[in-house]
Design an enzyme around this catalytic site. Structure first.
Site, PDB file in Angstrom:
ATOM      1  N   ARG A 108       8.290  -2.053  18.995  1.00 54.25           N
ATOM      2  CA  ARG A 108       7.429  -2.406  17.869  1.00 54.25           C
ATOM      3  C   ARG A 108       6.771  -1.160  17.265  1.00 54.25           C
ATOM      4  NH1 ARG A 108       7.597  -4.417  13.867  1.00 54.25           N
ATOM      5  NH2 ARG A 108       8.833  -5.952  14.972  1.00 54.25           N
ATOM      6  N   LYS A 118     -12.034  14.032 -13.203  1.00 51.77           N
ATOM      7  CA  LYS A 118     -11.845  12.728 -13.837  1.00 51.77           C
ATOM      8  C   LYS A 118     -13.025  12.413 -14.752  1.00 51.77           C
ATOM      9  CE  LYS A 118      -8.788  11.014 -10.314  1.00 51.77           C
ATOM     10  NZ  LYS A 118      -8.214   9.806  -9.735  1.00 51.77           N
ATOM     11  N   LYS A 124      -4.028   7.268  -2.958  1.00 58.19           N
ATOM     12  CA  LYS A 124      -4.183   5.866  -2.528  1.00 58.19           C
ATOM     13  C   LYS A 124      -3.272   5.586  -1.341  1.00 58.19           C
ATOM     14  CE  LYS A 124      -5.517   4.401  -7.175  1.00 58.19           C
ATOM     15  NZ  LYS A 124      -5.182   3.635  -8.380  1.00 58.19           N
ATOM     16  N   GLU A 137      -8.448  15.105 -16.336  1.00 53.27           N
ATOM     17  CA  GLU A 137      -8.050  13.802 -16.890  1.00 53.27           C
ATOM     18  C   GLU A 137      -8.762  13.573 -18.218  1.00 53.27           C
ATOM     19  OE1 GLU A 137      -8.526  10.223 -14.251  1.00 53.27           O
ATOM     20  OE2 GLU A 137      -9.899   9.621 -15.850  1.00 53.27           O
ATOM     21  N   ASP A 180      -4.699   9.578 -19.184  1.00 53.97           N
ATOM     22  CA  ASP A 180      -4.910   8.410 -18.338  1.00 53.97           C
ATOM     23  C   ASP A 180      -4.986   7.128 -19.167  1.00 53.97           C
ATOM     24  OD1 ASP A 180      -5.364   7.280 -15.743  1.00 53.97           O
ATOM     25  OD2 ASP A 180      -7.437   6.926 -16.383  1.00 53.97           O
TER      26      ASP A 180
END
Lengths: 286, 286, 286, 286, 286, 286
Positions: free
Chosen positions: D103, D170, D138, D203, D224
């Site tokens: 596993r 940003k 992320k 950004e 963006d």
């Protein structure tokens, strides 16, 4: 009280956290399943037998690190004697945390107080003599700092901490000495290379070894497994030229006689190699 | 042999390295000062008393992790009995490493064999009954895995490993039940939220508590500190509807009678809370 | 709410610190280069889709461990549902710290809420039946405790935590049974050596295996990849002699029918093996 | 193959050991209870769907670190495509170890191959354009190194590793600029203090921000959440004075059109924030 | 002040705790043996020579982590200059803790201030030129983050942090280029696979290498061990097409002339490879 | 050679791994981008100046732990002198690994050889006298074990390792003595509580302090910052009743005169507090 050195807080925290994680890797499922989160409790640390306390800070840390809202107050302190039936401490706060920390806290204080209590018996047995009682390296793996502290709580002394901080040459070392095998020369050569702060102790098995060892200028000579007669002769022969440590087969029955022989140090493996946990427990109040 | 589960190698290595670092944080200065780097030695692990072995892999790891050239061969294996005077293992290799690892290796095997030997006495005392002997959570902080393994070596069984893997509701939990305090309802509610794989055991102090506990469908009921008469009555009353565990004040003197009462499990705190190190030592050959 | 067990604070701190160090090993150079040290900020944790919250304490820890002056207050709590567009929490304090902790905090709460939300869908689908929804061991390496907690937040149940705390014998184990290969005997022998607190579950692939497994007295029988017809037959055959777990190929489309078959447990790998992060984000105020 | 950097062996070992300890803290009790220690087994890693492999070394490490006698040979290698039904690897050795590691090994290779396979879809969709596909921050807490490696296996590129190794300013940073708030001046000041090796990316949310940002001499400008029309206008306006990254709401449906707009980098959070484990499994041979 | 990035608190705590444990593994036995537990003390951190401060937070952490009751207040702050004889800080609290933490605190602040002071000398020597002074990877193992911070305190700049965050191709890399060995092609291929945020710097040993390197579009070109004449010629030849770094044999005697040649970066190994501890000490008050 | 104690392998591995991770947290991107995986290289560790070697095992570990296929052979060994231009070692194997490990290996061996070489100068300056040269606790945080080893390589001796293994009472301790402040009594009391293996050293600032300190039976008396005249008088006054250590402001210029005064120990902070890295480097072969 005879001892001085407290445990470092960071060391205590580390060992308590290790024990906490061992005992509840993903929490106390019984308390969480049955006891409401908001339940409060009061408990008393009580003893079913007389003894000497050791481990109050570890017990407290087990409680506080489990739940910072738990408040612990000890009525007896490390190194103090207590009678059977005494209440040693009071703990109050969230019930879940108290139940979760109970066994971890007890495991520390029961074992350490067991060591302190046994040590105190040995220390009492040599009262009035020149001898100090010391521990050995026969400690529980990972807990040496704690067990040495417990020995101090019981009025005992510590021996060297590890293989790294003092020389203690035993029979096997002497049998393996380098080319030539001249004991006195080998010890002198070692001393010339060791830090000047390093204590040099040598174990001998029979009286004839004493003079060659002393000739090298050692700090302590250990008379290992000597008969009482030889022990007294050895102490006389050393005559203050080094400290004398008696070792080997030391029991509560024999220790008074050994101490009366006049040595400076008696090392007792039994202080830590066979720990009996003191009979302590938590009583919860209604 | 009754047990099956070996220790995980990574766990053994971690605990042995911890002990090695504790005992020689910056090396064995005695061996390095006195014993030539090229000296070889042979030693035998011998016993001064009869017992059951536990810890051979830890002893071996202590040697091999100190010096990979040390060769250890055990003549007796974990779980096997030996007589006083037996030679348990032979170690050969560089003398410095052997001397450095000696105490670490002995500290493990002496304590673990002490536990295995004591466990075997309890197990022998209940032979022929339906009862199994188990350990408790009264283990040495940080060494639970090792001590449980030693119990298995002695023919005993393990109880739950920690607070996280099974429910064991004791008197204090029952006293703190949530609003309403209906024991049967509380246990049912807990079970409905716990993993279906979680074993639920409940401790009772008197016979009247048995029915409400059984009504909740628990897996094991612990009869704690029952008189012999009540214990027999309790076993009869449970009548196979749950496993029965007897606990509290179990000694070698009492255990045969307790086992004869017909329960399934007898838990013995003394297996691990008061370890007596077995009298083993290393004998060096000329 | 169906679940009970919170995460241990020490575990949360460890995993959050690991994530912090991964995401900013030597600090957030953008914030330090552009944002004045004294700048303050307010942000709201908002959601672009409906769901169930999980991870509030981890989000809070990410903020507080980055800068102890950050104040986080959640308006929704773990296990509670929220609508698209809801404001879940408010964060206020030093802007640099808030910016540095943003992604770490979001990564936890988005993933955990994704699991909780999906679990809640499965739980809703079986409402009114006897079945509970459980997770499996198909979790993200290192995050099992968190993901199991998220399952509880969604109303699901946990299966065994690891290979160490319960027996689950699968087809491959049965194929490898020892000499003789008598399944019933092998399971009985295993049970006699395992702790009495260990749950024993066995997976079967076809109806004929049910009786030999039940004959060994197992706690749960898993019917793996059974057709709906066989599943209903299996549940009937077991007839309460053990818990019944249905497993294999469970999807949201099929689960209502599976639950209607009458088993006790339905394990769903998809709860954790394919996590979709919920669409949450931080909105900074002027 | 497009990528180059292998994972460091020490890092792989650490994460695999962490997963092993999580999944079997005190061993695999099922295998030890049921499977004879001497049993041998052969298994094949097979796939039920087509994909791109990633994680072969982690799968192998899971096997070898559990039992060094397990022999793993991969027929397909990281970065290579495979069809549904393909056999990816063969594992042979002690059955207990193979079952224990199964596993853990699968959890790594299924998730990483899931990322690689999805990445390859995005990469294929932009073939023939100037755009590269990159990951974002992320990622799963604790597994960023692995997930970035999986992106490379799928033919994607990595973005900055963490907050520490590149500047990415940003909207929130720009809103919090220091006194004066002159964007061009603030970016120039930052660059004068940052290491000359630090990449500076900014950004922007709308076309008017492009010129002040370019005036500061940045390396990359991120457009963006631009409309397709604005994106094309932005690329034309930058005109090679900096790299252009498109970001925000990138999906497989939209990516070809985005790439056709002419930017250099398209960052895709979905590569790692919502991992679907590939359907791989171990088939044991008789 | 030129620098911006503070050290992360968690990193400081870790390195300070490591130093504390190294310097007092089981406490400060001198203070515990001689100084009463209740004794209070006041000490001042004084300097015997002029310099630039670095390390105030580490000094403070050493005190506070040893005894949380110690209060430290700095009159001079990191990055500020001080004269010989200046009092830099005042410490007050329990005497035992202050004595125990003294050497650990001094070891940090003396070394880091030594680096900051030397850096400031180099920075002053290039004032008025276009060149920035940077450190190298010739730092003390385990202390790179601290030493780079000290460089910033002295007004210097940091180079890449490690082998992982920027490309710096040296002569040995160029000699080992793959098949074909076309430098321009190899650098272009590398760039196409590296993250777009990765800075690419290439070291050249002679003027002829400049054009092929520039043809690949690198960010910085390092002119290593160039004569002054060649250095000036190289800067002219690059003509702003990349940043120019001068390196090799940089000393305080030569640096002004090197800077006058017009490059952008001068890297100085001596900033950290040969640290002279600044002469600071603690003066205890009566 | 004067020294004996090698570093423990586990300690070396730990510190080398820490340095490796610091210098290449996610690999050496330059080598992976430019150097073919199959490229082989040969390099020689060469020196541009004469010195004494220290750190060969750390250099070797850096290579072998980066790539186990790298083969390192040293022609000169720790503690041996070498001339400028000498080749100290040869390294052969995969080029990527060799390039990645280069700086880590050099950082260790350059610093440690710098210490050894400086120590050897001090040792040579006192040849023929009774004095030994020792280090102090002014070592680099985290590297004390290595730096003390380097001192031994240079022919020097070590002082106490830490605050935990010997008493060294300085002026500040004496100023803070408990109630009464009787120095002799306080030292006697301390000794009665300390392990008998603990060395007791006391620092004095002026001649009048010598007798009260000797009256307590200390092992070493440190004459701190004594004038040459007072130093000679102090040695004469102690007259062998304790070891004499001279300390304070010891430089290469003054040490011969200090040693001629007849003490036993001269401690030199400069051995480690201001390390100059020796000028060593790797030369790659074609």
């Amino acid at each position: 009280m005879t001892w001085f050195a407290r445990l470092e807080p960071a060391q205590m925290e580390r060992v308590v956290r290790m024990a906490m994680e061992e005992d509840a890797p993903w929490g106390d499922i019984t308390s969480q399943a049955l006891v409401p989160a908001e339940a409060q409790a009061v408990a008393h640390l009580a003893t079913r037998e007389a003894g000497v306390l050791s481990g109050e800070d570890l017990f407290t840390a087990a409680m506080e690190l489990t739940d910072a809202r738990l408040v612990v107050s000890f009525a007896v302190h490390d190194g103090e004697r207590f009678a059977a039936g005494a209440v040693l401490a009071r703990i109050e706060g969230p019930a879940r945390g108290l139940l979760q920390a109970e066994r971890v806290g007890l495991n520390f204080v029961q074992r350490m107080s067991g060591i302190a209590t046994l040590t105190a018996e040995y220390v009492a047995a040599v009262a009035g003599t020149s001898a100090r009682i010391t521990d050995t390296r026969k400690t529980t793996p990972g807990l040496r700092l704690l067990e040495r502290y417990a020995v101090r709580c019981g009025g005992g002394h510590n021996h060297r901490f590890s293989l790294s901080d003092a020389v203690l040459a035993k029979d096997n070392h002497l049998a393996l000495l380098g080319a030539g095998g001249d004991l006195t020369a080998a010890l002198r050569a070692a001393r010339s290379r060791l830090p000047h702060t390093t204590h040099v102790e040598v174990e001998v098995d029979r009286l004839e070894q004493i003079e060659p060892v002393l000739a090298a200028g050692v700090d302590t000579i250990m008379l290992d497994n000597f008969s009482m007669e030889d022990l007294r002769a050895g102490v006389a022969q050393v005559a203050g030229r080094a400290l004398v440590e008696a070792s080997g087969g030391v029991t509560l029955e024999r220790i008074a006689e050994i101490a009366a022989a006049g040595g400076d140090v008696i090392s007792v493996g039994a202080l830590t190699h066979s720990v009996r946990a003191l009979d302590l427990g938590l009583d919860f109040s209604a």
